[in-house]
Design an enzyme around this catalytic site. Structure first.
Site, PDB file in Angstrom:
ATOM      1  N   GLU A  61       0.883   5.561   0.751  1.00 41.54           N
ATOM      2  CA  GLU A  61       0.210   6.676   1.419  1.00 41.54           C
ATOM      3  C   GLU A  61       0.534   8.006   0.742  1.00 41.54           C
ATOM      4  O   GLU A  61       1.682   8.265   0.397  1.00 41.54           O
ATOM      5  CB  GLU A  61       0.663   6.705   2.889  1.00 41.54           C
ATOM      6  CG  GLU A  61      -0.009   7.798   3.702  1.00 41.54           C
ATOM      7  CD  GLU A  61       0.298   7.669   5.184  1.00 41.54           C
ATOM      8  OE1 GLU A  61       0.122   6.573   5.744  1.00 41.54           O
ATOM      9  OE2 GLU A  61       0.729   8.672   5.772  1.00 41.54           O
ATOM     10  N   ASP A  91      -2.549  14.481  16.134  1.00 42.80           N
ATOM     11  CA  ASP A  91      -1.695  15.132  17.136  1.00 42.80           C
ATOM     12  C   ASP A  91      -2.490  16.223  17.831  1.00 42.80           C
ATOM     13  O   ASP A  91      -3.327  16.888  17.207  1.00 42.80           O
ATOM     14  CB  ASP A  91      -0.456  15.746  16.462  1.00 42.80           C
ATOM     15  CG  ASP A  91       0.550  14.661  16.117  1.00 42.80           C
ATOM     16  OD1 ASP A  91       0.620  13.655  16.849  1.00 42.80           O
ATOM     17  OD2 ASP A  91       1.249  14.823  15.093  1.00 42.80           O
ATOM     18  N   SER A 127       0.828  -1.211   0.000  1.00 41.36           N
ATOM     19  CA  SER A 127       0.000   0.000   0.000  1.00 41.36           C
ATOM     20  C   SER A 127       0.860   1.258   0.000  1.00 41.36           C
ATOM     21  O   SER A 127       2.018   1.226   0.421  1.00 41.36           O
ATOM     22  CB  SER A 127      -0.944  -0.004   1.206  1.00 41.36           C
ATOM     23  OG  SER A 127      -0.223  -0.217   2.397  1.00 41.36           O
ATOM     24  N   HIS A 135       3.542  -0.972   3.967  1.00 40.75           N
ATOM     25  CA  HIS A 135       2.856   0.292   3.673  1.00 40.75           C
ATOM     26  C   HIS A 135       3.929   1.362   3.476  1.00 40.75           C
ATOM     27  O   HIS A 135       4.731   1.606   4.381  1.00 40.75           O
ATOM     28  CB  HIS A 135       1.952   0.656   4.860  1.00 40.75           C
ATOM     29  CG  HIS A 135       1.177   1.925   4.684  1.00 40.75           C
ATOM     30  ND1 HIS A 135       0.037   2.005   3.897  1.00 40.75           N
ATOM     31  CD2 HIS A 135       1.359   3.177   5.196  1.00 40.75           C
ATOM     32  CE1 HIS A 135      -0.444   3.242   3.936  1.00 40.75           C
ATOM     33  NE2 HIS A 135       0.339   3.977   4.713  1.00 40.75           N
ATOM     34  N   PHE A 185      11.276  14.338  11.127  1.00 41.35           N
ATOM     35  CA  PHE A 185      10.084  13.481  11.309  1.00 41.35           C
ATOM     36  C   PHE A 185      10.335  12.468  12.428  1.00 41.35           C
ATOM     37  O   PHE A 185       9.493  12.239  13.275  1.00 41.35           O
ATOM     38  CB  PHE A 185       9.780  12.667  10.044  1.00 41.35           C
ATOM     39  CG  PHE A 185       9.193  13.452   8.900  1.00 41.35           C
ATOM     40  CD1 PHE A 185       8.771  14.771   9.045  1.00 41.35           C
ATOM     41  CD2 PHE A 185       9.049  12.847   7.651  1.00 41.35           C
ATOM     42  CE1 PHE A 185       8.241  15.472   7.970  1.00 41.35           C
ATOM     43  CE2 PHE A 185       8.516  13.540   6.574  1.00 41.35           C
ATOM     44  CZ  PHE A 185       8.112  14.858   6.730  1.00 41.35           C
TER      45      PHE A 185
HETATM   46  P1  FAD Z   1      -4.505   7.177  20.084  1.00 41.62           P
HETATM   47  O1  FAD Z   1      -4.599   5.767  19.687  1.00 41.62           O
HETATM   48  O2  FAD Z   1      -5.724   7.818  20.653  1.00 41.62           O
HETATM   49  O3  FAD Z   1      -3.279   7.305  21.110  1.00 41.62           O
HETATM   50  C1  FAD Z   1      -2.695   8.559  21.434  1.00 41.62           C
HETATM   51  C2  FAD Z   1      -2.009   8.437  22.800  1.00 41.62           C
HETATM   52  O4  FAD Z   1      -3.011   8.335  23.814  1.00 41.62           O
HETATM   53  C3  FAD Z   1      -1.139   7.174  22.969  1.00 41.62           C
HETATM   54  O5  FAD Z   1      -0.060   7.500  23.807  1.00 41.62           O
HETATM   55  C4  FAD Z   1      -2.081   6.196  23.677  1.00 41.62           C
HETATM   56  O6  FAD Z   1      -1.391   5.212  24.429  1.00 41.62           O
HETATM   57  C5  FAD Z   1      -2.859   7.140  24.564  1.00 41.62           C
HETATM   58  N1  FAD Z   1      -4.223   6.665  24.880  1.00 41.62           N
HETATM   59  C6  FAD Z   1      -5.092   6.067  24.056  1.00 41.62           C
HETATM   60  N2  FAD Z   1      -6.257   5.827  24.686  1.00 41.62           N
HETATM   61  C7  FAD Z   1      -6.114   6.312  25.952  1.00 41.62           C
HETATM   62  C8  FAD Z   1      -6.972   6.393  27.075  1.00 41.62           C
HETATM   63  N3  FAD Z   1      -8.217   5.908  27.057  1.00 41.62           N
HETATM   64  N4  FAD Z   1      -6.486   6.967  28.221  1.00 41.62           N
HETATM   65  C9  FAD Z   1      -5.231   7.463  28.266  1.00 41.62           C
HETATM   66  N5  FAD Z   1      -4.369   7.413  27.208  1.00 41.62           N
HETATM   67  C10 FAD Z   1      -4.818   6.850  26.074  1.00 41.62           C
HETATM   68  N6  FAD Z   1      -1.929  12.237  11.916  1.00 41.62           N
HETATM   69  C11 FAD Z   1      -2.690  13.100  11.224  1.00 41.62           C
HETATM   70  O7  FAD Z   1      -2.924  14.223  11.698  1.00 41.62           O
HETATM   71  N7  FAD Z   1      -3.238  12.748  10.012  1.00 41.62           N
HETATM   72  C12 FAD Z   1      -3.031  11.545   9.444  1.00 41.62           C
HETATM   73  O8  FAD Z   1      -3.551  11.276   8.371  1.00 41.62           O
HETATM   74  C13 FAD Z   1      -2.215  10.601  10.141  1.00 41.62           C
HETATM   75  N8  FAD Z   1      -1.990   9.376   9.645  1.00 41.62           N
HETATM   76  C14 FAD Z   1      -1.249   8.481  10.358  1.00 41.62           C
HETATM   77  C15 FAD Z   1      -1.039   7.207   9.828  1.00 41.62           C
HETATM   78  C16 FAD Z   1      -0.299   6.270  10.527  1.00 41.62           C
HETATM   79  C17 FAD Z   1      -0.092   4.894   9.942  1.00 41.62           C
HETATM   80  C18 FAD Z   1       0.272   6.607  11.790  1.00 41.62           C
HETATM   81  C19 FAD Z   1       1.093   5.614  12.561  1.00 41.62           C
HETATM   82  C20 FAD Z   1       0.072   7.881  12.327  1.00 41.62           C
HETATM   83  C21 FAD Z   1      -0.691   8.820  11.625  1.00 41.62           C
HETATM   84  N9  FAD Z   1      -0.921  10.102  12.126  1.00 41.62           N
HETATM   85  C22 FAD Z   1      -1.680  10.995  11.415  1.00 41.62           C
HETATM   86  C23 FAD Z   1      -0.317  10.537  13.410  1.00 41.62           C
HETATM   87  C24 FAD Z   1      -1.291  10.379  14.598  1.00 41.62           C
HETATM   88  O9  FAD Z   1      -2.427  11.168  14.411  1.00 41.62           O
HETATM   89  C25 FAD Z   1      -0.550  10.815  15.857  1.00 41.62           C
HETATM   90  O10 FAD Z   1       0.477   9.911  16.174  1.00 41.62           O
HETATM   91  C26 FAD Z   1      -1.440  11.085  17.075  1.00 41.62           C
HETATM   92  O11 FAD Z   1      -0.668  11.779  18.065  1.00 41.62           O
HETATM   93  C27 FAD Z   1      -2.009   9.846  17.746  1.00 41.62           C
HETATM   94  O12 FAD Z   1      -3.023   9.307  17.022  1.00 41.62           O
HETATM   95  P2  FAD Z   1      -3.578   7.832  17.382  1.00 41.62           P
HETATM   96  O13 FAD Z   1      -4.742   7.590  16.526  1.00 41.62           O
HETATM   97  O14 FAD Z   1      -2.480   6.862  17.373  1.00 41.62           O
HETATM   98  O15 FAD Z   1      -4.049   8.114  18.898  1.00 41.62           O
END
Ligand code: FAD
Length: 297
Positions: free
Chosen positions: A16, A108, A14, A267, A217
């Site tokens: 991105e 973020d 895949s 990916h 990054f």
């Molecule tokens: P989460 O899974 O919510 O986790 C964030 C943090 O919170 C982690 O430390 C986790 O352990 C903690 N956490 C989760 N649940 C809880 C809870 N209930 N209580 C306390 N702590 C908790 N960013 C963008 O802006 N746009 C994109 O398109 C994008 N694409 C991405 C694609 C990939 C493959 C990856 C790996 C990252 C991407 N990101 C993107 C970055 C991502 O948005 C950031 O890393 C963001 O800070 C965390 O998103 P997440 O969905 O992993 O968050």
């Protein structure tokens, strides 16, 4: 096609992309997409701005890919800056236009005095639940994972605990943050298996073509750059051709090792350019298992 289903029977390749800001950038992106489409990837994905800034552009690019190519597309969606009403509207729109794959992310945390909208999903797990509650199984849902842990996670136990919550909430598969030392990925997958997490965890590969950009990054997302790779690339930091050559060679060896260890797919973070990804793909394509069930994940 739903990515969760495709992953059951094929090794996934895949790519991105991010939604460009200008018409010129969009034209160049579609050139890239045309070149990479020839490789018949399992899917391609389009990123989303954390604050919702690319809402229209992500939708536009995903829709163009969906309607103008034969590619399966996944739209990234970040929840932190959207109300539930907005999320519903965005997801309903994707459903209406036939896009069946969503990468559910928190995004973020915006800098400064950020106040999430009332009732917003504060973590990605809540977005996964929201999608399942409102759309059942219409979407195949992917989530992010972090072999070297997310910068906000205090330790690996924490990382895996909350990753598992996303899986229990209904994620079908995961794509990892970029990493340059495969041992982090192997250890992460092993720990996931011990915790009963068995969805495919697809390694995210970042081909290096600009070393200072990748260093930035990597430090932002907590990815370790091995000293040997620093020593390989640092002397050529001002030489894009030599950096690309060495970065591609490194990524080829990294992918060869991952395939040999039974990953479910690869990916590629393309940064909207095709050249490095094409070179890596050409070098590893003979190793890609055709339509097999993966062994590791
Ligand atoms: P989460 O899974 O919510 O986790 C964030 C943090 O919170 C982690 O430390 C986790 O352990 C903690 N956490 C989760 N649940 C809880 C809870 N209930 N209580 C306390 N702590 C908790 N960013 C963008 O802006 N746009 C994109 O398109 C994008 N694409 C991405 C694609 C990939 C493959 C990856 C790996 C990252 C991407 N990101 C993107 C970055 C991502 O948005 C950031 O890393 C963001 O800070 C965390 O998103 P997440 O969905 O992993 O968050």
């Amino acid at each position: 096609m739903k990515i969760g289903e495709l992953l059951k029977s094929e090794f996934s390749i895949s790519f991105e992309f991010f939604p460009p800001k200008s018409p010129e950038g969009e034209r160049e992106l579609f050139e890239t997409i045309k070149e990479l489409e020839a490789l018949k990837p399992t899917f391609v994905s389009v990123t989303y701005g954390a604050g919702g800034s690319t809402r229209d552009r992500t939708r536009r690019i995903a829709y163009r890919i969906h309607t103008e190519t034969k590619l399966t597309v996944m739209a990234h969606l970040t929840c932190i800056a959207h109300s539930k009403e907005e999320l519903l509207e965005i997801l309903q729109d994707y459903k209406n236009i036939g896009i069946e794959n969503i990468l559910a992310l928190r995004g973020d945390m915006p800098k400064g005095d950020f106040q999430a909208p009332k009732g917003a999903c504060k973590y990605a797990v809540e977005l996964v639940r929201f999608i399942r509650e409102n759309f059942d199984n219409f979407f195949s849902v992917g989530v992010a994972s972090y072999p070297e842990k997310h910068p906000e996670s205090p330790n690996m136990e924490w990382e895996i605990r909350f990753f598992k919550e996303k899986v229990l909430a209904g994620a079908d598969f995961s794509i990892t943050q970029m990493f340059f030392d495969n041992s982090y990925y192997y250890r992460f997958v092993e720990r996931c298996h011990k915790e009963g997490i068995n969805i495919p965890i697809i390694p995210g590969i970042m081909p290096i073509t600009n070393f200072s950009q990748i260093k930035k990054f990597a430090s932002m997302c907590g990815a370790t750059i091995p000293q040997s790779l620093v020593e390989t690339l640092e002397p050529y930091a001002e030489d894009p051709e030599e950096t690309t050559k060495r970065g591609v060679e490194f990524a080829i060896r990294q992918c060869e090792d991952l395939i040999a260890n039974g990953v479910p797919g690869l990916h590629f973070y393309t940064l909207n350019k095709s050249r490095a990804t094409l070179l890596i793909y050409q070098a590893i394509k003979h190793l890609i298992p055709p339509k097999v069930l993966s062994r590791l994940c």
